[in-house]
Design a protein around this motif. Structure first.
Motif, PDB file in Angstrom:
ATOM      1  N   PRO A  95       0.839  -1.206   0.000  1.00 49.34           N
ATOM      2  CA  PRO A  95       0.000   0.000   0.000  1.00 49.34           C
ATOM      3  C   PRO A  95       0.871   1.252   0.000  1.00 49.34           C
ATOM      4  CG  PRO A  95      -0.630  -1.537   1.745  1.00 49.34           C
ATOM      5  CD  PRO A  95       0.695  -1.976   1.239  1.00 49.34           C
ATOM      6  N   LEU A  96       0.334   2.324  -0.538  1.00 49.32           N
ATOM      7  CA  LEU A  96       1.024   3.606  -0.463  1.00 49.32           C
ATOM      8  C   LEU A  96       1.147   4.027   0.991  1.00 49.32           C
ATOM      9  CD1 LEU A  96      -0.682   5.572  -3.398  1.00 49.32           C
ATOM     10  CD2 LEU A  96       1.466   4.287  -3.427  1.00 49.32           C
ATOM     11  N   GLY A  97       2.245   4.714   1.300  1.00 46.04           N
ATOM     12  CA  GLY A  97       2.448   5.179   2.668  1.00 46.04           C
ATOM     13  C   GLY A  97       3.112   4.178   3.585  1.00 46.04           C
ATOM     14  N   THR A  98       3.382   2.984   3.093  1.00 43.30           N
ATOM     15  CA  THR A  98       4.037   1.961   3.921  1.00 43.30           C
ATOM     16  C   THR A  98       5.482   1.766   3.452  1.00 43.30           C
ATOM     17  OG1 THR A  98       3.304   0.155   2.483  1.00 43.30           O
ATOM     18  CG2 THR A  98       1.838   0.787   4.295  1.00 43.30           C
ATOM     19  N   ASP A  99       6.206   0.928   4.192  1.00 45.02           N
ATOM     20  CA  ASP A  99       7.581   0.575   3.814  1.00 45.02           C
ATOM     21  C   ASP A  99       7.586  -0.797   3.140  1.00 45.02           C
ATOM     22  OD1 ASP A  99       8.162   2.874   5.166  1.00 45.02           O
ATOM     23  OD2 ASP A  99       9.049   1.883   6.910  1.00 45.02           O
ATOM     24  N   VAL A 100       8.463  -0.972   2.182  1.00 46.04           N
ATOM     25  CA  VAL A 100       8.581  -2.262   1.515  1.00 46.04           C
ATOM     26  C   VAL A 100      10.056  -2.553   1.274  1.00 46.04           C
ATOM     27  CG1 VAL A 100       8.430  -1.360  -0.837  1.00 46.04           C
ATOM     28  CG2 VAL A 100       7.713  -3.701  -0.377  1.00 46.04           C
ATOM     29  N   THR A 101      10.426  -3.828   1.368  1.00 53.60           N
ATOM     30  CA  THR A 101      11.816  -4.249   1.142  1.00 53.60           C
ATOM     31  C   THR A 101      11.860  -5.212  -0.034  1.00 53.60           C
ATOM     32  OG1 THR A 101      12.419  -4.000   3.482  1.00 53.60           O
ATOM     33  CG2 THR A 101      13.820  -5.414   2.141  1.00 53.60           C
ATOM     34  N   ILE A 102      12.732  -4.928  -0.969  1.00 52.14           N
ATOM     35  CA  ILE A 102      12.961  -5.837  -2.095  1.00 52.14           C
ATOM     36  C   ILE A 102      14.378  -6.391  -1.969  1.00 52.14           C
ATOM     37  CG2 ILE A 102      11.286  -4.781  -3.638  1.00 52.14           C
ATOM     38  CD1 ILE A 102      13.479  -3.154  -4.901  1.00 52.14           C
ATOM     39  N   GLU A 103      14.598  -7.603  -2.492  1.00 55.94           N
ATOM     40  CA  GLU A 103      15.889  -8.257  -2.259  1.00 55.94           C
ATOM     41  C   GLU A 103      16.320  -9.080  -3.467  1.00 55.94           C
ATOM     42  OE1 GLU A 103      15.330 -10.626   1.210  1.00 55.94           O
ATOM     43  OE2 GLU A 103      13.657 -11.752   0.370  1.00 55.94           O
ATOM     44  N   CYS A 104      17.646  -9.205  -3.593  1.00 51.71           N
ATOM     45  CA  CYS A 104      18.268 -10.034  -4.623  1.00 51.71           C
ATOM     46  C   CYS A 104      19.423 -10.804  -3.978  1.00 51.71           C
ATOM     47  CB  CYS A 104      18.829  -9.178  -5.765  1.00 51.71           C
ATOM     48  SG  CYS A 104      17.586  -8.327  -6.752  1.00 51.71           S
ATOM     49  N   TYR A 105      19.616 -12.037  -4.428  1.00 52.97           N
ATOM     50  CA  TYR A 105      20.728 -12.857  -3.944  1.00 52.97           C
ATOM     51  C   TYR A 105      21.767 -12.979  -5.056  1.00 52.97           C
ATOM     52  CZ  TYR A 105      17.592 -14.043  -0.139  1.00 52.97           C
ATOM     53  OH  TYR A 105      16.747 -13.967   0.944  1.00 52.97           O
ATOM     54  N   VAL A 106      23.012 -12.621  -4.732  1.00 55.39           N
ATOM     55  CA  VAL A 106      24.083 -12.567  -5.721  1.00 55.39           C
ATOM     56  C   VAL A 106      25.148 -13.604  -5.392  1.00 55.39           C
ATOM     57  CG1 VAL A 106      25.850 -11.115  -6.786  1.00 55.39           C
ATOM     58  CG2 VAL A 106      23.680 -10.108  -6.074  1.00 55.39           C
ATOM     59  N   GLU A 107      25.618 -14.310  -6.416  1.00 50.94           N
ATOM     60  CA  GLU A 107      26.788 -15.174  -6.300  1.00 50.94           C
ATOM     61  C   GLU A 107      27.810 -14.679  -7.310  1.00 50.94           C
ATOM     62  OE1 GLU A 107      25.900 -19.293  -6.690  1.00 50.94           O
ATOM     63  OE2 GLU A 107      24.439 -19.325  -5.058  1.00 50.94           O
ATOM     64  N   SER A 108      29.036 -14.419  -6.839  1.00 48.95           N
ATOM     65  CA  SER A 108      30.068 -13.927  -7.750  1.00 48.95           C
ATOM     66  C   SER A 108      31.440 -14.116  -7.119  1.00 48.95           C
ATOM     67  CB  SER A 108      29.849 -12.442  -8.068  1.00 48.95           C
ATOM     68  OG  SER A 108      29.997 -11.657  -6.895  1.00 48.95           O
TER      69      SER A 108
END
Length: 406
Positions: A240-253
């Motif tokens: 929803p608008l006005g809230t916090d959100v976390t997006i994530e990626c897992y990297v191997e290198s």
């Protein structure tokens, strides 16, 4: 050797005050004990003689025929050699700070005629040490290639070399047929890892020992290099608008990549109070990228790209952020409410103020979110609170629509 022994015997005889007939002939009380001494330590031979009388005791290094001492006098020029005795029955040859050249047979002599002697052996042992020019350092190999590392050690006796992983994981070895096996330790100076994978990357310990303390070890790090890879657990994220959100990626290198975020179509995102970013290293080649978007605004919606780059290439993956209708009643603007009677439409009417109190108490979307609206902007309220209003029939809905057109 016989010439030197004859000279020693003559010297001992000359030092003698005289021989007396009928005196008991001296004998050795017990054999000389062989000695083993680490290099740099001290060694002492003990020679026990019974009935020495006026005879003399001498010490000779048998392999070099070098006279070490005659009775109480040191003959050799080696400053590390000395002699002592106890009650003319126990005679000692002391060698300080033993070196490799001190290894060999040592003879204790009595200047009788014929001469009597016995020998003891000094073994000088050396703790293990690595040969730098024949021992590998840290190495790098591409994934799927072959890593070959070696550890060569010297010492006396010759040391044995074994390998183990510093993290306690098994070592994966493959034979000539390609069959692989896992072992905790591997014996041998050369460790060969074929078709190496990223999971085999790490620090390997080369350990050399020969029973002479201390055992020595060397750390050799094997790096396995490969193109970056990204995994995204959720490619579609709603909030929803006005809230916090976390997006994530897992990297191997490997080598470690440079990681960053881009807002589609190509706007580099700079860390800020609105965009909080972090990278958590999970292993030598695994990292978790996260970005928390605070207080989401409408312009924050859209696609985000996580990017990882290293010397072997780059990779990216996309995450789409979309709006979920929220529970916050302050985010909605509703038209004025027209209160209807029970008789008119068969439904209960309630005040705005009471509704807001109920909504806050129940922590749910206000009922007005499911109201019907007429074309004049007036809301017609319906509830499911009473028995008489438990069902809204098709006829009632139709009447509502007809009335709104009048």
């Amino acid at each position: 050797m016989l010439v030197h022994l004859l000279i020693l015997s003559t010297a001992l005889a000359a030092a003698n005050t005289g021989k007396h007939g009928g005196v008991e002939v001296p004998e050795f009380g017990e054999p000389i004990t062989n000695l083993t001494a680490p290099i740099g330590r001290d060694a002492t031979f003990e020679c026990i003689v019974v009935n020495l009388g006026n005879y003399r005791v001498g010490w000779v290094k048998a392999d070099t025929k070098a006279i070490q001492a005659i009775h109480e006098h040191v003959i050799t020029h080696n400053p590390r050699v000395s002699v002592s005795h106890s009650d003319h029955s126990t005679w000692y040859l002391h060698i300080k700070n033993v070196q490799e050249e001190d290894r060999g047979q040592y003879m204790c002599q009595i200047n009788t005629d014929p001469m009597k002697s016995q020998m003891g052996f000094l073994d000088v042992v050396i703790p293990p040490d690595f040969i730098p020019e024949e021992t590998s350092g840290d190495t790098m190999v591409p994934e799927g290639g072959t890593a070959r590392v070696s550890c060569r050690a010297r010492g006396v006796p010759p040391p044995r070399v074994m390998w183990k992983r510093e993290d306690g994981q098994d070592i994966v070895v493959r034979d000539q047929t390609g069959a692989k096996s896992k072992v905790q330790t591997y014996q041998g100076e050369v460790l060969k890892l074929t078709k190496i994978s990223r999971s085999e990357m790490g620090t390997y310990l080369c350990i050399a020992g020969n029973g002479v303390p201390p055992t020595v070890s060397k750390r050799i790090h094997i790096s396995v290099h490969f193109h970056p890879v990204i995994q995204v657990p959720n490619q579609l994220v709603g909030a929803p608008l006005g809230t916090d959100v976390t997006i994530e990626c897992y990297v191997e290198s490997s080598p470690k990549s440079i990681n960053y975020w881009v807002k589609d179509p190509g706007e580099l995102i700079i860390p800020s109070e609105h965009h909080v970013m972090s990278v958590r290293q999970k292993s030598m080649f695994e990292a978790e990228m996260t970005m928390t978007i605070k207080n989401i605004r409408r312009e924050d919606l859209g696609s985000y790209i996580c990017v990882a780059k290293n010397s072997l290439g780059d990779v990216e993956s996309k995450i789409r952020l979309y709006e979920i209708p929220g529970n916050d009643r302050h985010a909605y603007q509703y038209p004025d409410v027209r209160i209807t009677s029970d008789d008119e439409y068969g439904s209960n009417a309630y005040e705005d103020e009471d509704e807001e109190i109920d909504s806050v108490k129940s922590n749910r979307v206000p009922d007005r979110a499911n109201k019907w609206y007429s074309n004049d902007g007036k809301a017609i309220l319906t509830t499911t609170g009473g028995a008489s209003t438990s069902m809204l029939t098709t006829t009632t809905i139709f009447l509502c629509l007809i009335k709104s057109l009048l």
